[in-house]
Design a protein around this motif. Structure first.
Motif, PDB file in Angstrom:
ATOM      1  N   LEU A  46     -18.836 -51.172 -47.450  1.00 31.07           N
ATOM      2  CA  LEU A  46     -18.043 -50.358 -48.355  1.00 31.07           C
ATOM      3  C   LEU A  46     -18.939 -49.342 -49.055  1.00 31.07           C
ATOM      4  N   LYS A  47     -18.463 -48.132 -49.187  1.00 31.68           N
ATOM      5  CA  LYS A  47     -19.222 -47.099 -49.894  1.00 31.68           C
ATOM      6  C   LYS A  47     -18.845 -47.132 -51.374  1.00 31.68           C
ATOM      7  N   ARG A  49     -17.895 -44.767 -53.333  1.00 31.54           N
ATOM      8  CA  ARG A  49     -16.653 -44.038 -53.628  1.00 31.54           C
ATOM      9  C   ARG A  49     -15.420 -44.870 -53.270  1.00 31.54           C
ATOM     10  N   HIS A  50     -15.532 -45.720 -52.250  1.00 34.70           N
ATOM     11  CA  HIS A  50     -14.418 -46.593 -51.898  1.00 34.70           C
ATOM     12  C   HIS A  50     -14.220 -47.683 -52.948  1.00 34.70           C
ATOM     13  N   ILE A  53     -12.417 -46.182 -55.950  1.00 38.30           N
ATOM     14  CA  ILE A  53     -10.970 -45.981 -55.810  1.00 38.30           C
ATOM     15  C   ILE A  53     -10.237 -47.312 -55.769  1.00 38.30           C
ATOM     16  N   ILE A  54     -10.865 -48.347 -55.229  1.00 40.25           N
ATOM     17  CA  ILE A  54     -10.248 -49.683 -55.272  1.00 40.25           C
ATOM     18  C   ILE A  54     -10.104 -50.126 -56.726  1.00 40.25           C
ATOM     19  N   THR A  57      -7.321 -48.015 -58.355  1.00 43.91           N
ATOM     20  CA  THR A  57      -6.023 -48.446 -57.841  1.00 43.91           C
ATOM     21  C   THR A  57      -5.624 -49.798 -58.412  1.00 43.91           C
TER      22      THR A  57
END
Length: 132
Positions: A46-47, A49-50, A53-54, A57
């Motif tokens: 996982l990066k 930035r991911h 956003i998780i 969210t």
């Protein structure tokens, strides 16, 4: 006053609050640097930035739950509002979304996450509150 919609609205707030608090404690706490609000420590494919956003969210779901709760409470407390066509549409939409959410969490977690039960109860309460 519609007690079914009122309880469903309160449950939406409780669900959102517990979702954010438990998510921070159980999932995101160990992924944050010193004194950071947003998690940035990634230990997989996982990066960063991911992960960000998780996290966003995750909390967005809580905010939307609180919004739905506020709508239900407002409709529950206004007797003259409950019989309007738009209120019936809103309540029906919430009912369907809560029942679908319950099914999604039930299937996605193989019944191991208790959130599906709360979504189901909210869905049943809004369905019952529609007929009152």
């Amino acid at each position: 006053m519609n007690i079914y919609l009122l309880i469903a609205g309160i449950l939406c707030f409780i669900l959102g609050l517990s979702h954010s608090i438990l998510g921070e404690l159980l999932i995101f706490q160990h992924k944050k640097g010193h004194k950071k609000i947003v998690p940035t420590i990634v230990k997989s494919d996982l990066k960063e930035r991911h992960l960000r956003i998780i996290w966003a969210t995750w909390h967005l779901a809580s905010f939307l739950g609180w919004c739905i709760g506020a709508i239900l409470i407002k409709i529950a407390l206004k007797q003259n509002l409950q019989s309007t066509e738009i209120a019936k549409f809103i309540i029906s939409s919430i009912t369907v979304s809560m029942l679908c959410s319950s099914f999604l969490v039930l299937i996605g977690t193989k019944g191991k996450h208790p959130g599906w039960v709360v979504f189901l109860v909210i869905g049943i309460l809004t369905l019952t509150g529609t007929s009152k």
